[in-house]
Design a protein around this motif. Structure first.
Motif, PDB file in Angstrom:
ATOM      1  N   TYR A  11       3.144  20.055 -39.302  1.00  0.00           N
ATOM      2  CA  TYR A  11       4.571  19.999 -39.589  1.00  0.00           C
ATOM      3  C   TYR A  11       5.055  21.351 -40.127  1.00  0.00           C
ATOM      4  CZ  TYR A  11       8.964  19.179 -41.989  1.00  0.00           C
ATOM      5  OH  TYR A  11      10.268  19.296 -42.406  1.00  0.00           O
ATOM      6  N   GLY A  12       4.342  21.921 -41.084  1.00  0.00           N
ATOM      7  CA  GLY A  12       4.721  23.222 -41.637  1.00  0.00           C
ATOM      8  C   GLY A  12       4.656  24.340 -40.620  1.00  0.00           C
ATOM      9  N   ARG A  13       3.650  24.342 -39.783  1.00  0.00           N
ATOM     10  CA  ARG A  13       3.530  25.368 -38.748  1.00  0.00           C
ATOM     11  C   ARG A  13       4.720  25.315 -37.794  1.00  0.00           C
ATOM     12  NH1 ARG A  13      -1.687  25.380 -35.507  1.00  0.00           N
ATOM     13  NH2 ARG A  13      -1.426  27.626 -35.433  1.00  0.00           N
ATOM     14  N   CYS A  14       5.093  24.088 -37.413  1.00  0.00           N
ATOM     15  CA  CYS A  14       6.226  23.925 -36.489  1.00  0.00           C
ATOM     16  C   CYS A  14       7.534  24.370 -37.136  1.00  0.00           C
ATOM     17  CB  CYS A  14       6.323  22.477 -36.031  1.00  0.00           C
ATOM     18  SG  CYS A  14       4.926  21.920 -35.035  1.00  0.00           S
ATOM     19  N   MET A  15       7.711  24.053 -38.411  1.00  0.00           N
ATOM     20  CA  MET A  15       8.933  24.461 -39.096  1.00  0.00           C
ATOM     21  C   MET A  15       8.982  25.970 -39.284  1.00  0.00           C
ATOM     22  SD  MET A  15      10.841  21.883 -39.392  1.00  0.00           S
ATOM     23  CE  MET A  15      12.111  22.510 -40.519  1.00  0.00           C
ATOM     24  N   GLN A  16       7.857  26.591 -39.522  1.00  0.00           N
ATOM     25  CA  GLN A  16       7.838  28.058 -39.608  1.00  0.00           C
ATOM     26  C   GLN A  16       8.319  28.691 -38.305  1.00  0.00           C
ATOM     27  OE1 GLN A  16       3.710  28.762 -41.296  1.00  0.00           O
ATOM     28  NE2 GLN A  16       4.854  30.366 -42.334  1.00  0.00           N
ATOM     29  N   ARG A  17       7.961  28.054 -37.201  1.00  0.00           N
ATOM     30  CA  ARG A  17       8.388  28.568 -35.894  1.00  0.00           C
ATOM     31  C   ARG A  17       9.808  28.123 -35.546  1.00  0.00           C
ATOM     32  NH1 ARG A  17       2.954  26.488 -33.908  1.00  0.00           N
ATOM     33  NH2 ARG A  17       1.603  28.312 -33.783  1.00  0.00           N
ATOM     34  N   GLN A  18      10.392  27.238 -36.359  1.00  0.00           N
ATOM     35  CA  GLN A  18      11.686  26.623 -36.060  1.00  0.00           C
ATOM     36  C   GLN A  18      11.642  25.825 -34.755  1.00  0.00           C
ATOM     37  OE1 GLN A  18      14.822  26.909 -38.186  1.00  0.00           O
ATOM     38  NE2 GLN A  18      12.944  27.033 -39.409  1.00  0.00           N
ATOM     39  N   ALA A  43      15.076  25.282 -45.693  1.00  0.00           N
ATOM     40  CA  ALA A  43      13.942  25.547 -46.585  1.00  0.00           C
ATOM     41  C   ALA A  43      12.932  26.496 -45.976  1.00  0.00           C
ATOM     42  CB  ALA A  43      13.261  24.230 -46.940  1.00  0.00           C
ATOM     43  N   TRP A  44      13.048  26.733 -44.668  1.00  0.00           N
ATOM     44  CA  TRP A  44      12.083  27.580 -43.976  1.00  0.00           C
ATOM     45  C   TRP A  44      12.696  28.909 -43.543  1.00  0.00           C
ATOM     46  CZ3 TRP A  44       7.080  25.868 -43.844  1.00  0.00           C
ATOM     47  CH2 TRP A  44       6.881  24.531 -44.211  1.00  0.00           C
ATOM     48  N   GLN A  45      13.817  29.249 -44.105  1.00  0.00           N
ATOM     49  CA  GLN A  45      14.490  30.502 -43.726  1.00  0.00           C
ATOM     50  C   GLN A  45      14.077  31.675 -44.592  1.00  0.00           C
ATOM     51  OE1 GLN A  45      18.623  29.426 -43.780  1.00  0.00           O
ATOM     52  NE2 GLN A  45      18.476  28.184 -41.910  1.00  0.00           N
ATOM     53  N   GLN A  46      13.313  31.424 -45.628  1.00  0.00           N
ATOM     54  CA  GLN A  46      12.768  32.503 -46.445  1.00  0.00           C
ATOM     55  C   GLN A  46      11.425  32.054 -46.973  1.00  0.00           C
ATOM     56  OE1 GLN A  46      15.015  32.845 -50.231  1.00  0.00           O
ATOM     57  NE2 GLN A  46      16.415  31.361 -49.282  1.00  0.00           N
ATOM     58  N   THR A  47      10.728  32.928 -47.652  1.00  0.00           N
ATOM     59  CA  THR A  47       9.378  32.618 -48.085  1.00  0.00           C
ATOM     60  C   THR A  47       9.403  31.718 -49.315  1.00  0.00           C
ATOM     61  OG1 THR A  47       8.609  34.744 -47.257  1.00  0.00           O
ATOM     62  CG2 THR A  47       7.168  33.589 -48.799  1.00  0.00           C
ATOM     63  N   HIS A  48       8.909  30.504 -49.126  1.00  0.00           N
ATOM     64  CA  HIS A  48       8.808  29.552 -50.229  1.00  0.00           C
ATOM     65  C   HIS A  48       7.375  29.046 -50.376  1.00  0.00           C
ATOM     66  CE1 HIS A  48      13.125  29.337 -50.703  1.00  0.00           C
ATOM     67  NE2 HIS A  48      13.282  28.982 -49.433  1.00  0.00           N
ATOM     68  N   PHE A  49       6.419  29.694 -49.755  1.00  0.00           N
ATOM     69  CA  PHE A  49       5.088  29.121 -49.614  1.00  0.00           C
ATOM     70  C   PHE A  49       4.181  29.541 -50.762  1.00  0.00           C
ATOM     71  CE2 PHE A  49       7.086  28.455 -45.806  1.00  0.00           C
ATOM     72  CZ  PHE A  49       7.234  29.585 -45.028  1.00  0.00           C
ATOM     73  N   THR A  50       3.271  28.647 -51.130  1.00  0.00           N
ATOM     74  CA  THR A  50       2.259  29.009 -52.115  1.00  0.00           C
ATOM     75  C   THR A  50       1.252  29.946 -51.471  1.00  0.00           C
ATOM     76  OG1 THR A  50       0.904  27.120 -51.500  1.00  0.00           O
ATOM     77  CG2 THR A  50       2.489  26.783 -53.280  1.00  0.00           C
ATOM     78  N   ASN A  51       0.561  30.729 -52.288  1.00  0.00           N
ATOM     79  CA  ASN A  51      -0.376  31.721 -51.757  1.00  0.00           C
ATOM     80  C   ASN A  51      -1.560  31.077 -51.047  1.00  0.00           C
ATOM     81  OD1 ASN A  51       1.125  33.890 -52.704  1.00  0.00           O
ATOM     82  ND2 ASN A  51       0.164  33.821 -54.731  1.00  0.00           N
ATOM     83  N   TRP A  52      -2.046  29.936 -51.606  1.00  0.00           N
ATOM     84  CA  TRP A  52      -3.264  29.361 -51.040  1.00  0.00           C
ATOM     85  C   TRP A  52      -3.007  28.494 -49.818  1.00  0.00           C
ATOM     86  CZ3 TRP A  52      -4.028  24.078 -50.805  1.00  0.00           C
ATOM     87  CH2 TRP A  52      -3.136  23.288 -51.542  1.00  0.00           C
ATOM     88  N   ASN A  53      -1.772  28.082 -49.627  1.00  0.00           N
ATOM     89  CA  ASN A  53      -1.462  27.216 -48.485  1.00  0.00           C
ATOM     90  C   ASN A  53      -0.065  27.552 -47.973  1.00  0.00           C
ATOM     91  OD1 ASN A  53      -0.931  25.236 -46.619  1.00  0.00           O
ATOM     92  ND2 ASN A  53      -1.614  23.532 -47.895  1.00  0.00           N
ATOM     93  N   PRO A  54       0.044  28.331 -46.911  1.00  0.00           N
ATOM     94  CA  PRO A  54       1.355  28.750 -46.415  1.00  0.00           C
ATOM     95  C   PRO A  54       2.201  27.612 -45.869  1.00  0.00           C
ATOM     96  CG  PRO A  54      -0.370  29.350 -44.864  1.00  0.00           C
ATOM     97  CD  PRO A  54      -1.059  28.872 -46.105  1.00  0.00           C
ATOM     98  N   TYR A  55       1.619  26.411 -45.672  1.00  0.00           N
ATOM     99  CA  TYR A  55       2.381  25.303 -45.124  1.00  0.00           C
ATOM    100  C   TYR A  55       2.842  24.325 -46.216  1.00  0.00           C
ATOM    101  CZ  TYR A  55      -0.180  27.393 -41.353  1.00  0.00           C
ATOM    102  OH  TYR A  55      -0.731  28.309 -40.502  1.00  0.00           O
ATOM    103  N   ASP A  95      10.924  22.186 -49.130  1.00  0.00           N
ATOM    104  CA  ASP A  95      11.208  21.174 -48.114  1.00  0.00           C
ATOM    105  C   ASP A  95      10.899  19.798 -48.700  1.00  0.00           C
ATOM    106  OD1 ASP A  95      11.173  19.412 -45.932  1.00  0.00           O
ATOM    107  OD2 ASP A  95      10.451  20.948 -44.549  1.00  0.00           O
ATOM    108  N   LYS A  96      11.924  18.975 -48.830  1.00  0.00           N
ATOM    109  CA  LYS A  96      11.734  17.635 -49.398  1.00  0.00           C
ATOM    110  C   LYS A  96      10.746  16.817 -48.592  1.00  0.00           C
ATOM    111  CE  LYS A  96      14.261  13.490 -50.847  1.00  0.00           C
ATOM    112  NZ  LYS A  96      15.581  12.822 -50.906  1.00  0.00           N
ATOM    113  N   LYS A  97      10.740  16.998 -47.282  1.00  0.00           N
ATOM    114  CA  LYS A  97       9.806  16.246 -46.457  1.00  0.00           C
ATOM    115  C   LYS A  97       8.365  16.597 -46.814  1.00  0.00           C
ATOM    116  CE  LYS A  97      12.675  15.276 -42.379  1.00  0.00           C
ATOM    117  NZ  LYS A  97      12.472  13.817 -42.323  1.00  0.00           N
TER     118      LYS A  97
END
Length: 325
Positions: free
Chosen positions: A184-191, A254-266, A271-273
């Motif tokens: 899910y996170g990978r797909c959202m990163q790609r939009q 929520a995926w338009q800028q960097t909001h990811f933790t260092n250990w897990n980019p997804y 993102d509430k979901k």
């Protein structure tokens, strides 16, 4: 009136008196009730359900020998029963609702759902059976079973052998991790919104299936999977979260800028979901730990499928691919 209660009332007040009058000797050879497809067997039917495959009717099951001797005569009697009862008109049968009621041979009836091997003779056969078919075979009610054949066979299918449950739990955990906590996170990163929705649907499906397995209850046909959660006693809090996850708008912003933790980019908790996915996973992992199937270290589903697999006693089943189940 619910369909199952209608069927039972119709049998005792209409069907059985006619059978006793016209064919009394058959009463010591048959099983009657209502099982199989249809929301009324799950007792989930409502006013909307009455638009098709609903109305007075019940099943008569005979073993093969009795069916050969008496099936045709019983069928004639059944078709001559009144079509209306308690204000309900005759069953409106859809193209998908043929043979849900009437006179049937027991082996043939079970074959529709699980094939000719009754009950399954191997764990590999158990693993291949569609769960919604097992749910259909065990959802409904007996009215009578004078010979006991139908009831015995149903009892043999009442729930999975424990090794099969463990194999399926491991597969669901792996798929929840793959679809919800990773793809899910990978797909959202790609939009890639369509792919993200597919990932969410996969997660929802596997999370709900996981909860049924934790409750040792067969998961029904997809239309009733979520509704059936209200009857389960374990992981009850997950139901509200699953509904919220389905209702929550897609969080593109929520995926338009960097909001990811260092250990897990997804693990983008903006993102509430993602937050809901994590909470559903947490509840499932806690129950897995309560059942002594894992030792929970982190809220990462992918850490635990192999641990669950090691609890399986059958060596051949342990070797089957982790995602099969």
């Amino acid at each position: 009136m619910k369909g199952l209660k209608l069927a039972e009332s119709y049998y005792w007040n209409i069907g059985r008196p006619v059978l006793k009058q016209r064919f009394p000797q058959i009463l010591s050879h048959l099983a009657t009730g209502l099982f199989g497809d249809g929301s009324e067997c799950l007792e989930f039917d409502d006013d909307i359900s009455q638009d098709h495959d609903f109305g007075p009717g019940f099943c008569i099951w005979l073993d093969k020998e009795d069916y050969i001797l008496a099936g045709a005569q019983l069928h004639t009697i059944y078709t001559q029963l009144p079509k209306e009862y308690l204000g309900f008109s005759s069953r409106s049968v859809s193209p998908y609702g043929n043979d849900r009621v009437g006179v049937m041979e027991i082996h043939e009836f079970f074959s529709r759902y699980i094939g000719d091997e009754q009950p399954p003779k191997s764990l590999q056969r158990w693993l291949s059976l569609p769960e919604e078919k097992l749910a259909a075979l065990t959802s409904g009610k007996h009215f009578e079973d004078t010979k006991g054949t139908f009831t015995w066979l149903q009892q043999m299918l009442s729930y999975y052998p424990e090794d099969i449950r463990l194999k399926k739990l491991a597969a669901k955990a792996a798929k929840m991790a793959q679809s919800g906590q990773y793809n899910y996170g990978r797909c959202m990163q790609r939009q890639d919104i369509v792919a993200a929705n597919f990932a969410l649907n996969e997660f929802l499906d596997n999370a709900i299936s996981m909860i049924y397995l934790l409750n040792r209850t067969y998961c029904p046909y997809y239309k009733w999977k979520f509704k059936g959660l209200e009857r389960l006693s374990l992981v009850r809090d997950a139901g509200a979260l699953i509904l919220e996850l389905a209702e929550t708008d897609l969080q593109k912003y929520a995926w338009q800028q960097t909001h990811f933790t260092n250990w897990n980019p997804y693990l983008n908790l903006v993102d509430k979901k993602v937050r809901l996915i994590e909470e559903i996973c947490r509840l499932c992992l806690e129950e897995l730990e309560k059942q002594d199937l894992i030792v929970k270290i982190e809220n990462v589903m992918n850490l635990y499928p192999t641990e669950i697999i090691q609890k399986i006693q059958d060596p051949l089943l342990r070797e089957i691919h982790i995602l099969i189940g």
